[in-house]
Write a protein that holds these residues in place. Structure first.
Motif, PDB file in Angstrom:
ATOM      1  N   GLY A   1       0.788  -1.222   0.000  1.00  0.00           N
ATOM      2  CA  GLY A   1       0.000   0.000   0.000  1.00  0.00           C
ATOM      3  C   GLY A   1       0.820   1.271   0.000  1.00  0.00           C
TER       4      GLY A   1
ATOM      5  N   ASP B   1      -1.730   1.512  -4.986  1.00  0.00           N
ATOM      6  CA  ASP B   1      -2.187   1.633  -3.598  1.00  0.00           C
ATOM      7  C   ASP B   1      -3.711   1.637  -3.530  1.00  0.00           C
ATOM      8  OD1 ASP B   1      -1.981   4.003  -5.026  1.00  0.00           O
ATOM      9  OD2 ASP B   1      -1.621   5.245  -3.263  1.00  0.00           O
TER      10      ASP B   1
ATOM     11  N   HIS C   1      -4.668  -1.916  -3.736  1.00  0.00           N
ATOM     12  CA  HIS C   1      -4.389  -2.495  -2.415  1.00  0.00           C
ATOM     13  C   HIS C   1      -5.561  -2.283  -1.467  1.00  0.00           C
ATOM     14  CE1 HIS C   1      -2.027  -3.393   1.251  1.00  0.00           C
ATOM     15  NE2 HIS C   1      -2.571  -2.290   1.752  1.00  0.00           N
ATOM     16  N   ARG C   2      -6.081  -1.062  -1.422  1.00  0.00           N
ATOM     17  CA  ARG C   2      -7.216  -0.782  -0.536  1.00  0.00           C
ATOM     18  C   ARG C   2      -8.449  -1.576  -0.961  1.00  0.00           C
ATOM     19  NH1 ARG C   2      -4.792   4.354  -1.029  1.00  0.00           N
ATOM     20  NH2 ARG C   2      -6.232   4.988  -2.685  1.00  0.00           N
ATOM     21  N   GLN C   3      -8.628  -1.732  -2.284  1.00  0.00           N
ATOM     22  CA  GLN C   3      -9.762  -2.522  -2.760  1.00  0.00           C
ATOM     23  C   GLN C   3      -9.622  -3.987  -2.340  1.00  0.00           C
ATOM     24  OE1 GLN C   3     -12.822  -1.695  -5.000  1.00  0.00           O
ATOM     25  NE2 GLN C   3     -13.003  -3.374  -3.545  1.00  0.00           N
TER      26      GLN C   3
ATOM     27  N   LEU D   1      -7.970  -5.123   0.216  1.00  0.00           N
ATOM     28  CA  LEU D   1      -8.187  -5.184   1.665  1.00  0.00           C
ATOM     29  C   LEU D   1      -9.673  -5.189   1.990  1.00  0.00           C
ATOM     30  CD1 LEU D   1      -5.503  -2.820   3.264  1.00  0.00           C
ATOM     31  CD2 LEU D   1      -5.564  -5.309   3.287  1.00  0.00           C
TER      32      LEU D   1
ATOM     33  N   LEU E   1     -11.991   1.508   5.019  1.00  0.00           N
ATOM     34  CA  LEU E   1     -12.202   0.764   3.778  1.00  0.00           C
ATOM     35  C   LEU E   1     -13.686   0.681   3.509  1.00  0.00           C
ATOM     36  CD1 LEU E   1      -9.709  -2.144   4.498  1.00  0.00           C
ATOM     37  CD2 LEU E   1      -9.314  -0.138   3.086  1.00  0.00           C
TER      38      LEU E   1
END
Length: 779
Positions: free
Chosen positions: A251, A714, A717-719, A721, A743
């Motif tokens: 991230g 990044d 990455h959040r998606q 997570l 999130l």
């Protein structure tokens, strides 16, 4: 005997012995093995007859002798392979590789020695005969399976069964199996897992076209059945694998401004150095900067064939951890000792080398342009990428059998071929079709896993095509810089020393293809024993056992010769450092110490834009105008127009990263063909802007909500997570649900379509699954 006493004795045994005994106890005859044995005997008869006819020094007289030899080879293999598998598992790493090379010869030699009607001149002849037989067997099995790899899949499924049994778990009745990592849910269904497959270098528009053409049957079936949805995400700068994986897995994209870069010397501090992300020691140092302990794979995940670990508890073939699978990874040993694993992969890889030679000659004869060199180190290392594909499948299968909650694996075969052949050339498309076939294999294996694995497929970047900068203009960018940067004799350096002549060092060699070799050799050299010592001596490894083959060390040594400028290339992105001047220089300062450098670069026909900091903020300078990145103000012709509407934000974000060059150069792009000019000698490239290199792929189950457009790794990455949190595979450090981690959790995946008993990745989807704003669809 008292169980406690027996357990005590087992505990006193060395760990390799205990591992080997567990493998042997898990090896039992089954109906599938019996069928495989019968087929093996039939194949052996054909193969051995042909081998003995082809090779002198190996003979068997008559049909009866040949049948007896076939039986002996089958029996000896059935007896010796479990023993060699146990030994390979116990040794792990290089030991398993050595056994994989010799196991076929051992079986052949023992069988020939036991047959009174057969004769073999020696072990060397048996070794050659064994590999000839392996090559013929691979061809026969491929023809028998119609190219479906059914035999390889069957062997891998048996590996998964053995892993589960060795781990001490009974297999529950179908369709549900018990997970090792979590207790079965109250309703008896499997716990969820996530398998993330990265297709290195594959552009989303290319996949969309290939699916529409019907050339990717696995992805096409997922999309046409609406079990999955394909979108695309924008990589931004730099469009490279290490930068993408830094964002995807950790991230954080701030610490990786390119595939390689130069870190300037600091006043009174450490000297300047070249950082190359494919070197294990550099990758480990970068991961220390990236890791906060909360990476994507933090909660029991597995990283396979990646640059960084994502804080995984298990890392296999990961550059930053430089590790060969060890004795705790029976999937590696099984791959090495199986006739359908390592031996088969070697044969297929040899065939691909022959194909490379043929296709390279075909391009030359037909006058295909642009084209690059396809020989030397590329040809020597080409088989490794293909071999790793099969090894990756074996490692993934083992981890799915163990019930790892999240698995992230990178497949690099297409990227390697596309660099040298071109992103959409027939051989590159063949590599992409092979990856689609691999997805089909993983789909079949997921049905036998300890979890109900959802499959997400993504890429880290795309590729753009074009003749290289040197091919077009007859000189490298470093030569151009050296000519332009020669300052007047009176121009002093920052510390008051006289300015040197226009010496320039270039880091533009093909370092990417050496990353996997260096990872393997560094792991071997870092171990104890004679093998490690021999590896360190042969490879001239560093004091900590690091091995760095390829051009990276030569380029780093050149940067220590006190050059005036250092030019570092990543595709059609280059960064130029004025090495004698600490810190990042502004345009005003560069115009003093190297007058004419910026304007000379900006007006070069092979350069589209030069980015430099200034008193007014970062500027993008072109041949007939400039663009102020901070507020979008343009004077003259806007140099960013050929690079699309996201170029300003991409360049502005890139300027905030650590160790960005004093000058950032992007090659010119042909507006009609979208071709770029790489500063490396690669006709398919990525790293900068222009063409498809920033258009990455994302394929996910159709019932999963996507949180708007995804810009930058990044954001992906959040998606990921968010999806992990909704699957119950991710919690914050204090146990808070994903909604409290910032999130978005728009859809409860526990109630999403596709939660019936259908094995993944085929999931029922809503009748309409509209793509998010700005995303493409190939359904």
């Amino acid at each position: 005997m008292d169980p406690q006493v027996d357990a005590g004795k087992r505990r006193r045994l060395p760990e390799p012995v205990r591992v080997a005994l567990r493998v042997l106890r898990g090896y039992r005859p089954t109906g599938a093995r019996t069928r495989a044995l019968v087929r093996s005997m039939a194949t052996s008869f054909v193969v051995l007859s042909t081998t003995l006819w082809l090779l002198p020094g190996v003979t068997a007289s008559g049909l009866v002798a040949m049948l007896w030899l076939v039986a002996l080879v089958t029996v000896v293999g059935a007896v010796l392979r479990p023993l060699l598998l146990a030994l390979a598992t116990a040794l792990g790493g290089l030991g398993a590789l050595a056994i994989g090379v010799g196991v076929q010869a051992v079986v052949m030699y023992v069988a020939l020695r036991l047959d009174p009607e057969a004769h073999v001149a020696g072990f060397a002849v048996a070794f050659v005969a064994a590999w000839v037989a392996v090559a013929l067997a691979a061809i026969v099995n491929w023809l028998a399976d119609a190219g479906t790899d059914d035999t390889f899949v069957s062997e891998t499924l048996r590996l998964m069964t053995r892993v589960r049994r060795t781990a001490g778990r009974r297999r529950p009745a179908r369709p549900w199996r018990r997970s090792r990592s979590a207790a079965p849910p109250a309703d008896g269904k499997l716990a969820d897992g996530l398998l993330i497959i990265q297709l290195d270098g594959v552009a989303a528009p290319l996949v969309q076209w290939a699916v529409r053409a019907g050339n990717l049957p696995t992805l096409g079936r997922w999309l046409r059945s609406r079990s999955h949805r394909m979108t695309r995400w924008h990589t931004g700068l730099p469009a490279t694998t290490p930068a993408a994986q830094a964002g995807l897995l950790h991230g954080d994209v701030r610490h990786v401004p390119a595939y390689r870069w130069y870190e300037k010397a600091t006043a009174g501090g450490s000297p300047g150095r070249l950082v190359v992300t494919s070197r294990p020691r550099d990758a480990a140092d970068i991961e220390r900067r990236l890791s906060t302990g909360s990476g994507l794979l933090r909660d029991g995940g597995v990283s396979i064939s990646t640059a960084f670990s994502g804080d995984a508890s298990t890392s296999l073939l990961t550059v930053s951890r430089a590790g060969l699978p060890g004795r705790s990874t029976p999937g590696y040993a099984a791959f090495m000792t199986s006739p359908y694993g390592f031996a088969r992969a070697v044969v297929l890889s040899a065939g691909q080398v022959l194909r490379e030679l043929h296709e390279a000659r075909r391009q030359r004869v037909r006058g295909v342009q642009p084209r690059g060199e396809r020989r030397g180190s590329y040809l020597a290392l080409r088989p490794l990428a293909s071999l790793l594909n099969d090894l990756n499948v074996s490692l993934i299968a083992e981890q799915m059998a163990r019930g790892a909650p999240v698995i992230f694996c990178d497949f690099v075969d297409y990227d390697e071929v596309a660099h040298h052949a071109g992103p959409a050339r027939p051989e590159a498309m063949a590599a992409l079709e092979s990856l689609d076939h691999t997805l089909g294999i993983l789909e079949r294996l997921a049905g036998e896993a300890a979890r109900r694995y959802h499959i997400v497929v993504l890429s880290d970047h795309g590729q753009s095509q074009g003749a290289t900068f040197r091919q077009r203009y007859g000189e490298s960018l470093a030569q151009v810089v050296a000519r332009l940067a020669t300052p007047p004799a009176a121009a002093p350096t920052t510390d008051g020393r006289p300015a040197p002549g226009g010496t320039s060092v270039e880091a533009a060699g093909r370092v990417e293809e050496w990353g996997r070799v260096n990872t393997l050799l560094t792991e071997v050299a870092g171990r104890g024993g004679v093998t490690a010592a021999a590896t360190r001596a042969a490879m001239r490894s560093g004091p900590a056992g690091e091995v760095s083959l390829g051009p990276a060390d030569r380029e780093e040594a050149a940067t220590r010769t006190d050059p005036q400028t250092v030019v570092v290339a990543s595709g059609n992105l280059a960064m130029i450092y004025l090495a004698h001047h600490p810190g990042k220089l502004t345009r005003e300062r560069i115009d003093v110490v190297a007058p004419g450098l910026i304007d000379g670069l900006a007006t070069h026909p092979g350069i589209g834009v030069v980015v430099v900091d200034s008193a007014a903020g970062p500027l993008a300078v072109g041949p007939r105008g400039w663009h102020r990145l901070r507020d979008g103000h343009v004077e003259g012709d806007d140099p960013l127009l050929p690079y699309g509407p996201r170029a300003r934000r991409d360049l502005l974000r890139h300027q905030t990263m650590e160790h960005v060059g004093d000058l950032v150069v992007i090659s010119a792009v042909d507006p009609s063909l979208e071709e770029v000019a790489a500063f490396e000698e690669l006709v398919g490239c990525h790293g900068g802007l222009g063409g498809w290199q920033t258009e990455a792929l994302l394929v996910h189950p159709a019932g999963w909500a996507q949180n708007g457009e995804l810009v930058g790794p990044d954001a992906v990455h959040r998606q990921l997570l968010a999806w992990l949190g909704q699957l119950g595979l991710r919690r914050s450090a204090d146990g808070a649900p994903p909604e409290q981690m910032g999130l978005a959790a728009e859809t409860d995946l526990a109630a999403a379509p596709g939660r019936s008993g259908v094995p993944l990745p085929v999931m029922a989807a809503p009748a309409e699954a509209p793509a998010p704003s700005g995303a493409g669809s190939a359904s």
